[in-house]
Design a protein around this motif. Structure first.
Motif: not given
Length: 507
Positions: A30-34, A214-219, A223-225
């Motif tokens: 749940g961390a924001p996608l970088p 990982l996506v863009n280095g985050v587990i 992403l808010t779209v």
């Protein structure tokens, strides 16, 4: 080693009793996608990628040692424009040789960034790249012989976007607003939560598979779209894992591009399978404002007997959650074949929709005609070239090969003539899944496993899954000399490092 003896040894190894050793951490989603910073690469000097060491907390409180291009892990998004020269410098601040390979880009061999162009600590490579490639989503990564797997795994990789000013892109293209890069990787972690890359026997045989996505280095980020059409540029940057992407609510989306650029028409689908190094662009409609997750069916290792005895890393034969034979060991895994892997989640913000409200019926795809092939070449991907089990246990790095020979840097395996169309037939000597990549061009897939395919639906490719006889039609328009040849190889990075690679000149 005869195939039946190999199967007996592998089966006996898999029969090791299971243990239950718990890990001391849990990855919080749940961390924001970088969103990667963009480096616009043009004809002026000043664009520099520094290959550096760093630390990155994939798991809170557990810093991992990482590498990256100008950042602690991965690199910035490189943006090129077709028709311009791109000047870029790559500086090696590490303690071993590296390269920067422009995966999928149509450049001559001396600019390709393959193993022959490795440069050492303290050195800088400063190529001038003539950008002659259709609009596409590409990939860059280090490509040192025998070290590609660990170097990419540590973070020496990133995404490339090529824009073509001669076409009117009718798709969402506001970067970071309705156009997002998704670099998808699996990584393994030890009991303390630190990233690790220790290969066991099955990692060497089938390729490394990690236990977190990982996506863009985050587990498993979020992403808010906006509430409308959103373009997702998906790169499978894993060492070997195959993904079968879909949304957990079963919603339909549209594939609009593959490795080499745009398709002819948007293709409606509910799932998308990508092997290692494959890319695809999809457009998703979020106008219903419903939160949703991107998931993947866990396909397993894709090994012998198509998911049978050795095609599944899960099940009761797992020794522990770190794997047999060491910290990662022989059977490191991320779920059992057939289970669902969480990739990332989406929610819809209050931002008004931007960009197009609907998709066009056709797309401005690049469509050169290849014509009929003037010759055919056959390539067999070999799981061993003598002493297979010795190689798997780490005493002989060159255990694999192509056409019976492991990769040797000073040997040219094929000579191709520029401008001539050829048919390449790729197969494997055992019932294994492989991922075949060709440098210096894009190709059309003609058939897979004996069945013809519609090239227009697959698009232009530079990577193709090989699970049975596979035919591709290709032509080379860029030169490659004996000093700096092009490569063809399995893009399961552990296979490539073990010698499943060849090289060729284009004259």
């Amino acid at each position: 080693m005869k195939r039946r003896n190999f199967l007996k040894i592998a089966a006996a190894t898999l029969a090791t009793p299971a243990l239950n050793i718990s890990r001391a951490w849990a990855a919080e989603p749940g961390a924001p996608l970088p969103i990667p910073e963009v480096m616009e690469i043009g004809p002026d000097a000043g664009n520099t990628l520094d290959a550096i060491r760093g630390t990155h907390e994939f798991i809170a409180g557990a810093p991992s040692e990482t590498w990256g291009y100008s950042q602690d892990y991965l690199g910035p998004l490189l943006r090129f424009r077709r028709g311009r020269t791109a000047n870029i410098s790559v500086a090696n601040r590490l303690d071993e040789p590296i390269t920067a390979h422009w995966h999928g880009m149509h450049v001559p061999g001396y600019l390709d960034g393959g193993p022959q162009l490795a440069f050492g600590p303290g050195e800088t490579w400063a190529p001038e790249l003539p950008i002659d490639h259709p609009a596409a989503t590409l990939f860059y990564h280090s490509h040192v012989h025998g070290r590609t797997g660990p170097q990419v795994y540590r973070g020496l990789a990133g995404m490339i976007i090529i824009d073509d000013p001669e076409i009117d892109d009718p798709l969402p293209r506001n970067y970071g607003v309705n156009d997002f890069p998704l670099i998808v990787q699996d990584r393994g972690f030890d009991r303390s939560g630190r990233m690790t890359y220790n290969l066991g026997m099955m990692d060497r045989m089938h390729g490394f598979r990690g236990d977190e996505i990982l996506v863009n280095g985050v587990i498993r980020p979020k992403l808010t779209v906006p509430a409308g059409l959103v373009r997702l540029r998906i790169l499978n940057a894993s060492n070997s894992r195959v993904y079968d992407f879909r949304f957990n609510d079963g919603r339909q989306f549209y594939q609009v591009a593959s490795d080499g650029g745009l398709l002819n028409v948007p293709l409606a689908t509910t799932s998308l399978q990508l092997d290692g190094a494959e890319r695809a662009e999809i457009v998703v409609n979020f106008s219903d404002r419903s939160p949703v997750s991107l998931v993947s069916h866990d396909i397993g290792m894709g090994g012998m007997m198509n998911g049978g005895m050795m095609g599944d890393r899960g099940g009761s034969m797992m020794m522990d959650d770190r794997g047999m034979m060491g910290d990662r060991g022989m059977m490191g895994m991320a779920g059992n074949s057939g289970t669902t892997l969480d990739i990332m989640s989406f929610d819809v913000g209050e931002t008004a929709p931007v960009g197009p409200a609907s998709l066009p019926t056709t797309l401005p795809a690049d469509a050169p005609e290849l014509g009929d092939p003037v010759r055919r070449r056959d390539f067999t991907l070999n799981m061993h070239t003598g002493g297979m089990m010795r190689g798997m246990m780490g005493r002989d790095g060159q255990m694999m090969g192509i056409n019976g020979e492991p990769y040797i840097m000073d040997r040219i395996d094929e000579t191709v003539r520029t401008g001539e169309t050829e048919l390449w037939r790729i197969n494997a000597d055992m019932m294994m899944r492989h991922t075949f990549h060709v440098h210096g061009t894009s190709f059309r897939v003609v058939s897979q496993n004996g069945r013809s395919v519609d090239p227009a639906r697959i698009g232009w490719k530079d990577v193709v899954r090989v699970q049975g006889p596979t035919e591709i039609l290709l032509r080379f328009d860029k030169l490659a000399s004996q000093e700096t040849p092009f490569m063809y190889h399995c893009h399961i990075l552990e296979h490539e490092d073990a010698g499943m690679m060849g090289q060729f000149t284009v004259t």
